[in-house]
Design a protein around this motif. Structure first.
Motif, PDB file in Angstrom:
ATOM      1  N   PRO A   8      27.715  28.025   3.555  1.00 36.90           N
ATOM      2  CA  PRO A   8      27.768  26.607   3.924  1.00 36.90           C
ATOM      3  C   PRO A   8      28.980  26.243   4.780  1.00 36.90           C
ATOM      4  N   ASP A   9      29.247  27.041   5.834  1.00 35.03           N
ATOM      5  CA  ASP A   9      30.308  26.683   6.779  1.00 35.03           C
ATOM      6  C   ASP A   9      29.696  26.571   8.173  1.00 35.03           C
ATOM      7  N   LEU A  10      30.402  25.922   9.083  1.00 30.10           N
ATOM      8  CA  LEU A  10      29.825  25.598  10.397  1.00 30.10           C
ATOM      9  C   LEU A  10      29.467  26.844  11.205  1.00 30.10           C
ATOM     10  N   ILE A  11      30.288  27.898  11.142  1.00 33.01           N
ATOM     11  CA  ILE A  11      29.984  29.089  11.941  1.00 33.01           C
ATOM     12  C   ILE A  11      28.733  29.779  11.417  1.00 33.01           C
ATOM     13  N   SER A  12      28.622  29.880  10.107  1.00 32.41           N
ATOM     14  CA  SER A  12      27.428  30.495   9.519  1.00 32.41           C
ATOM     15  C   SER A  12      26.183  29.663   9.838  1.00 32.41           C
ATOM     16  N   MET A  13      26.323  28.331   9.788  1.00 30.57           N
ATOM     17  CA  MET A  13      25.187  27.463  10.120  1.00 30.57           C
ATOM     18  C   MET A  13      24.727  27.686  11.556  1.00 30.57           C
ATOM     19  N   LEU A  14      25.691  27.793  12.488  1.00 32.56           N
ATOM     20  CA  LEU A  14      25.330  28.037  13.888  1.00 32.56           C
ATOM     21  C   LEU A  14      24.733  29.431  14.061  1.00 32.56           C
ATOM     22  N   ALA A  15      25.300  30.422  13.366  1.00 36.33           N
ATOM     23  CA  ALA A  15      24.841  31.803  13.522  1.00 36.33           C
ATOM     24  C   ALA A  15      23.433  32.014  12.971  1.00 36.33           C
ATOM     25  N   HIS A  16      23.073  31.234  11.943  1.00 36.22           N
ATOM     26  CA  HIS A  16      21.764  31.420  11.314  1.00 36.22           C
ATOM     27  C   HIS A  16      20.766  30.324  11.689  1.00 36.22           C
ATOM     28  N   GLY A  17      21.212  29.258  12.339  1.00 32.07           N
ATOM     29  CA  GLY A  17      20.319  28.149  12.678  1.00 32.07           C
ATOM     30  C   GLY A  17      19.305  28.541  13.734  1.00 32.07           C
ATOM     31  N   GLU A  18      18.061  28.148  13.518  1.00 28.09           N
ATOM     32  CA  GLU A  18      16.998  28.543  14.453  1.00 28.09           C
ATOM     33  C   GLU A  18      17.289  28.054  15.866  1.00 28.09           C
ATOM     34  N   ALA A  19      17.865  26.862  16.004  1.00 25.26           N
ATOM     35  CA  ALA A  19      18.095  26.272  17.330  1.00 25.26           C
ATOM     36  C   ALA A  19      19.395  26.750  17.965  1.00 25.26           C
ATOM     37  N   THR A  20      20.216  27.498  17.212  1.00 20.80           N
ATOM     38  CA  THR A  20      21.541  27.860  17.744  1.00 20.80           C
ATOM     39  C   THR A  20      21.843  29.364  17.695  1.00 20.80           C
ATOM     40  N   ARG A  21      21.034  30.137  16.980  1.00 17.07           N
ATOM     41  CA  ARG A  21      21.420  31.548  16.779  1.00 17.07           C
ATOM     42  C   ARG A  21      21.297  32.365  18.061  1.00 17.07           C
ATOM     43  N   ASN A  22      20.548  31.877  19.052  1.00 13.94           N
ATOM     44  CA  ASN A  22      20.413  32.610  20.322  1.00 13.94           C
ATOM     45  C   ASN A  22      21.176  31.936  21.463  1.00 13.94           C
ATOM     46  N   MET A  23      22.197  31.144  21.129  1.00 18.41           N
ATOM     47  CA  MET A  23      23.009  30.489  22.156  1.00 18.41           C
ATOM     48  C   MET A  23      23.734  31.524  23.019  1.00 18.41           C
ATOM     49  N   SER A  24      24.015  31.152  24.272  1.00 20.94           N
ATOM     50  CA  SER A  24      24.924  31.954  25.094  1.00 20.94           C
ATOM     51  C   SER A  24      26.338  31.793  24.538  1.00 20.94           C
ATOM     52  N   ALA A  25      27.209  32.708  24.923  1.00 22.36           N
ATOM     53  CA  ALA A  25      28.610  32.622  24.470  1.00 22.36           C
ATOM     54  C   ALA A  25      29.242  31.307  24.918  1.00 22.36           C
ATOM     55  N   ARG A  26      28.891  30.865  26.125  1.00 26.99           N
ATOM     56  CA  ARG A  26      29.486  29.630  26.656  1.00 26.99           C
ATOM     57  C   ARG A  26      29.021  28.414  25.846  1.00 26.99           C
ATOM     58  N   GLU A  27      27.766  28.413  25.449  1.00 27.34           N
ATOM     59  CA  GLU A  27      27.233  27.302  24.656  1.00 27.34           C
ATOM     60  C   GLU A  27      27.830  27.318  23.247  1.00 27.34           C
ATOM     61  N   TYR A  28      28.021  28.504  22.704  1.00 29.00           N
ATOM     62  CA  TYR A  28      28.700  28.630  21.404  1.00 29.00           C
ATOM     63  C   TYR A  28      30.110  28.056  21.502  1.00 29.00           C
ATOM     64  N   LEU A  29      30.837  28.440  22.560  1.00 27.96           N
ATOM     65  CA  LEU A  29      32.182  27.896  22.768  1.00 27.96           C
ATOM     66  C   LEU A  29      32.136  26.375  22.872  1.00 27.96           C
ATOM     67  N   GLY A  30      31.170  25.855  23.639  1.00 30.39           N
ATOM     68  CA  GLY A  30      31.058  24.408  23.801  1.00 30.39           C
ATOM     69  C   GLY A  30      30.860  23.698  22.470  1.00 30.39           C
ATOM     70  N   ASN A  31      29.978  24.213  21.634  1.00 27.78           N
ATOM     71  CA  ASN A  31      29.730  23.580  20.337  1.00 27.78           C
ATOM     72  C   ASN A  31      30.933  23.715  19.400  1.00 27.78           C
ATOM     73  N   ILE A  32      31.630  24.838  19.476  1.00 26.06           N
ATOM     74  CA  ILE A  32      32.851  24.999  18.675  1.00 26.06           C
ATOM     75  C   ILE A  32      33.894  23.968  19.113  1.00 26.06           C
ATOM     76  N   VAL A  33      34.103  23.846  20.425  1.00 29.30           N
ATOM     77  CA  VAL A  33      35.077  22.870  20.936  1.00 29.30           C
ATOM     78  C   VAL A  33      34.690  21.457  20.506  1.00 29.30           C
ATOM     79  N   LEU A  34      33.403  21.124  20.599  1.00 27.47           N
ATOM     80  CA  LEU A  34      32.928  19.808  20.174  1.00 27.47           C
ATOM     81  C   LEU A  34      33.264  19.554  18.703  1.00 27.47           C
ATOM     82  N   LEU A  35      32.977  20.529  17.855  1.00 22.20           N
ATOM     83  CA  LEU A  35      33.191  20.339  16.414  1.00 22.20           C
ATOM     84  C   LEU A  35      34.681  20.283  16.077  1.00 22.20           C
ATOM     85  N   ILE A  36      35.499  21.048  16.808  1.00 19.51           N
ATOM     86  CA  ILE A  36      36.949  20.982  16.588  1.00 19.51           C
ATOM     87  C   ILE A  36      37.479  19.613  16.997  1.00 19.51           C
TER      88      ILE A  36
END
Length: 423
Positions: free
Chosen positions: A232-260
């Motif tokens: 139940p942490d944000l990185i695990s949610m993104l890594a296992h989420g159906e809509a986010t687990r296949n993100m590009s590295a840049r999109e992953y960075l973008g969502n991390i920056v947004l959440l920070i």
């Protein structure tokens, strides 16, 4: 875009109330970071709300843009995401345009349906049940931080309290190595900083270097979580989420920056702003000490009065008439939450800080509609707990100097607030 250092050294002794009334309307540029660093933004918005609530700035270092300054107009545009886009491919949520190779996709800078499914992945972390799980941890940390503050000497409240508490919370949300938590605050600051000589970053290239460091760290955490059972942490949610687990590295960075940034700026600057406002309004502070239950209405009033993110941008997808003006396809539009929160047509006596305001959540600091801040309830809860514990543990806090404010028109922030707790 680099801001010339001469901007920083302009004459301070200016009557901004008179200047805002005297200058031609089309020369008003409310995207100038100096207005916020010097805390002189109010008269410019007052005039725009009165004379040009949908205002076109033809020339600025960020290019031409429209400004919405009235509460009702901001809400009307927020809900019309079919005409006004948040997409990073069109420039995203800030007025600073980036070349395509520096585009940073994140769900706040997406339109439906992609926005909706990505946002849904992280929403469980701020569900009511999960917030209840956090409450005891937040309270214990607040007590430890307050009890550890120096007595009888001046210190920076922003560093010792606001940054420390938000960094601890962010580390918990990401299940991020606790000893490195201050990296999260640093990455947040870098992501929103205006590049200028001597600033936190001096160029976009320098920002990208820091982003590479941030992404490298978070990729290691992603690889750990994606190969483990969901947690139940944000990185695990993104890594296992159906809509986010296949993100590009840049999109992953973008969502991390947004959440920070989302977890950092709103809470950090409200934690500092609240102490400043109570210091400036001693009658309100006395009212609070006499009636601590007013914390419930004070927390959203602090968030309104501070407005930690001054605006959000949208881009017009078609020619459209709005507020009697023709906004052309491709035009940038800034929704100035900081102005809507001072609109007397929507909020009674808006320039006063009133801790027992009858409808304190009428503000725009969290946005409105589908992009409304996902962590708004967590931000309020952290603020409430902080003030409950301050009232219980600190009989007096003295603000002993002027705040130092952030050089930014986007993050309405405070970097230093000198305070003293009597010995």
């Amino acid at each position: 875009m680099t801001v010339a250092s001469s901007v920083m050294n302009s004459a301070e002794a200016v009557d901004h109330a008179a200047l805002a009334e005297a200058m031609p309307l089309d020369e008003i540029n409310v995207s100038d970071p100096k207005l916020y660093q010097q805390d002189v933004w109010q008269p410019y918005f007052r005039r725009l709300r009165r004379e040009a609530p949908v205002h076109y700035c033809r020339e600025s270092p960020l290019g031409p843009f429209w400004s919405l300054t009235k509460h009702k107009d901001i809400i009307a545009l927020e809900v019309d995401h079919k005409t006004f886009s948040s997409s990073s491919t069109l420039g995203g949520i800030t007025l600073r345009d980036q070349p395509a190779e520096l585009e940073l996709p994140m769900f706040i800078a997406m339109d439906p349906p992609k926005h909706d499914v990505q946002r849904k992945v992280v929403q469980p972390i701020v569900s009511p049940d999960n917030l209840a799980n956090f409450e005891g941890l937040i309270r214990a940390r607040v007590r430890a931080v307050l009890d550890g503050l120096p007595r009888g000497e001046t210190f920076n409240w922003v560093d010792k309290v606001s940054i420390e508490l938000t960094a601890q919370m962010l580390a918990t949300l990401f299940d991020f190595p606790f000893e490195d938590r201050r990296k999260l605050s640093y990455w947040s600051d870098v992501s929103t900083a205006v590049p200028y000589e001597g600033g936190l970053v001096e160029s976009e290239e320098q920002r990208e270097e820091v982003f590479r460091e941030c992404l490298g760290y978070f990729m290691r955490l992603w690889n750990e979580r994606v190969n483990a059972e969901p947690r139940p942490d944000l990185i695990s949610m993104l890594a296992h989420g159906e809509a986010t687990r296949n993100m590009s590295a840049r999109e992953y960075l973008g969502n991390i920056v947004l959440l920070i940034v989302g977890g950092n700026d709103t809470t950090r600057n409200s934690m500092t702003g609240g102490l400043l406002f109570l210091s400036q309004n001693p009658d309100e502070f006395r009212k609070l000490r006499a009636k601590p239950e007013l914390i419930d209405s004070m927390a959203p009033e602090i968030i309104r009065y501070q407005t930690p993110l001054a605006y959000m941008r949208r881009t017009a997808l078609a020619d459209v008439e709005f507020g009697g003006q023709l906004i052309r396809k491709g035009d940038k539009v800034a929704m100035w939450y900081i102005s809507g929160n001072r609109d007397a047509e929507a909020i009674e006596d808006p320039d006063r800080f009133i801790i027992d305001r009858p409808r304190p959540r009428q503000h725009l600091s969290f946005g409105f509609g589908i992009h409304r801040c996902v962590g708004k309830n967590l931000a309020e809860m952290q603020l409430k707990i902080l003030w409950e514990e301050i009232l219980d543990r600190l009989p007096a806090i003295e603000v002993v100097g002027e705040p130092k404010r952030v050089f930014s028109a986007f993050v309405h922030g405070i970097s230093e607030l000198p305070v003293r707790i009597p010995a």
